[in-house]
Enzyme design. Sequence first.
Site, short mmCIF file in Angstrom:
data_model
loop_
_atom_site.label_atom_id
_atom_site.label_comp_id
_atom_site.label_asym_id
_atom_site.label_seq_id
_atom_site.Cartn_x
_atom_site.Cartn_y
_atom_site.Cartn_z
N ARG A 56 0.83 -1.21 0.00
CA ARG A 56 0.00 0.00 0.00
C ARG A 56 0.87 1.26 0.00
O ARG A 56 0.54 2.26 0.62
CB ARG A 56 -0.95 0.02 1.19
N LYS A 72 0.41 -8.31 14.02
CA LYS A 72 -0.83 -8.67 13.32
C LYS A 72 -0.95 -10.18 13.43
O LYS A 72 -0.13 -10.91 12.87
CB LYS A 72 -0.77 -8.23 11.87
N GLU A 101 -6.17 -12.29 8.30
CA GLU A 101 -5.84 -12.39 6.88
C GLU A 101 -4.70 -13.38 6.64
O GLU A 101 -3.71 -13.09 5.99
CB GLU A 101 -5.51 -11.01 6.31
N ASP A 108 -12.26 -1.12 6.91
CA ASP A 108 -10.86 -1.05 6.48
C ASP A 108 -10.57 0.24 5.72
O ASP A 108 -10.40 0.22 4.50
CB ASP A 108 -10.53 -2.27 5.60
N GLU A 144 -5.83 3.48 14.95
CA GLU A 144 -5.01 3.38 13.74
C GLU A 144 -5.71 4.10 12.59
O GLU A 144 -6.84 3.77 12.23
CB GLU A 144 -4.77 1.91 13.38
N GLU A 167 -4.81 4.20 0.49
CA GLU A 167 -5.15 2.91 -0.14
C GLU A 167 -6.51 2.96 -0.82
O GLU A 167 -6.64 2.57 -1.98
CB GLU A 167 -5.12 1.81 0.92
#
Length: 538
Positions: free
Chosen positions: A14, A136, A140, A219, A241, A247
């Site tokens: 990104r 993280k 995902e 997101d 965050e 993005e």
Amino acid sequence: MINHWDNMDGSIERGYAGRSLFFADNKISYDETRLCQYARLLASVGINALTINNVNVHHHETNLIRQHLLPDVARIAAIFRRYTIQLFLSVNFAAPIETGELATADPFDPQVVTWWQQRAEEIYQYIPDFGGYVVKADSEHRPGPFTYERTHADGANMLARSLAPYGGLLYWRCFVYNCQQKWYDRSTDRARAAWDHFAPQDGQFDDNVILQIKSGPMDFQVREPVSPLLGAMPHTNKVMELQITQEYTGQQIDLCWLVPQWKTILGFDTQPGRHDASIADILAGRCRQHSMRHSGVTAVVNTGDHPFWTGHPLAQANLYGYGRLIWDPEIDERLLAQEWCKLTLSDSPKTVDTVSQMLLSSWLVYESYTAPLGVGWMVQPHHHYGPAVDGYEYDSWGTYHYANRYGLGVDRTQNSGTGYVKQYHPLNCQMYNNPNRCPQELILFFHHLKYRHVLPSGKTVIQHIYDSHFNGVAQVEDYIQKWAELAADKNIPEDLFHEVQERLNRQLNNAEAWRDQVNTYFYRKSGIHDSRNRKIYP
């Protein structure tokens, strides 16, 4: 704090401003002079901590916490230390397995605990003021404690305890959801996921664990409601965050100044009726109901090795605005835009007025030709630039608009929908649950509405879609004209002027594609004509 999403091969996930400032060819590689300039740049807007590598930690990046790479990491830390910026690293939860040293990453396994303790001891030998880790996990396809039937608190606390003797912090990202959802499954709502995973664990995290919560429940869309998790978990450390890198907001091709969006988020009242429960109050530690030792804001940064740092020269205003706004959430955005223009471009009144007006309107302009009424997500899969109305509609990521021949939007209400609204304070829940009270700009995020449903503006849903997409293109055309008129201001460097001009032309092409595809899609779905008879393809 800022998070870099840089990979050791030199790419930036990104990233829209060139290659990494820290890595190349799977090695630590940097220009010391430029890195000093970068550290000075960050310090000038109040950044005091950063990670240098991607939260998606791959094989080579896993070794950044190993002894053979720590001397080079320490040299980077020393550069930022001169500017009182503390260095953190993103780490792989399964690092003991990835390095080939252990067969498990179970946080309850004594070998795993010892392995992480040894890593921390080595890191602090090289970097005595090392900030800690960003993680993280279970997200995902990234490994995490779920593999071993452990909780997020179990995984986070194990890592945090290895850092605690040295004063280190553990940032644990809350971006956890089912990314293998069946597209026809309307009971699973990605927006609910962060709350459902983390809210029940309030008070179970160690004092040096900080939950890193995205500003919205999805997101980084151009428009989302504020994540309800930010107003929950009063006994757990939290940071919000944000995403400075664009993005889903134009990728530093399209102009989109995000300070107005961030001010909207920071001003959100999580407990209507209280005077100290806005997002800004909570993250600054002013909310009496939230007992947090650590709080603040972090953001995915938008810089690379491009000569203009951020690719699009005007995208520099996002990084500058982030630093200024986070230290002073009450700052007037108009004055902030003017301040940046004077410092960066020219103190010519015409230039300052023109460019600041472009910045101030750009978020709403971008929204107008992309995401109607909070529905979002209609982007090209994977790279996320440009329109694809059904790009994720039949995919597994849980991001759907549910358009049919009658209407569109996601029903997240209490009774007929997913129940997501119940994660908010009762008064906010009532507001979002009622289509007559829900803010118009978010109405399709919370409700599935018919195309002929009349909005508070007096327009129908379908006419709003048509009008906003035509208007968005017209405003980009106006940007191009206004920027061209600044050619006479010789204070703007020629290379910067032409870089902005080229990107505005690319933005116009993108806006036209969004207008034509979105309007055509919904015309074909609804069969309802534009009341102003403009060009829509049958």
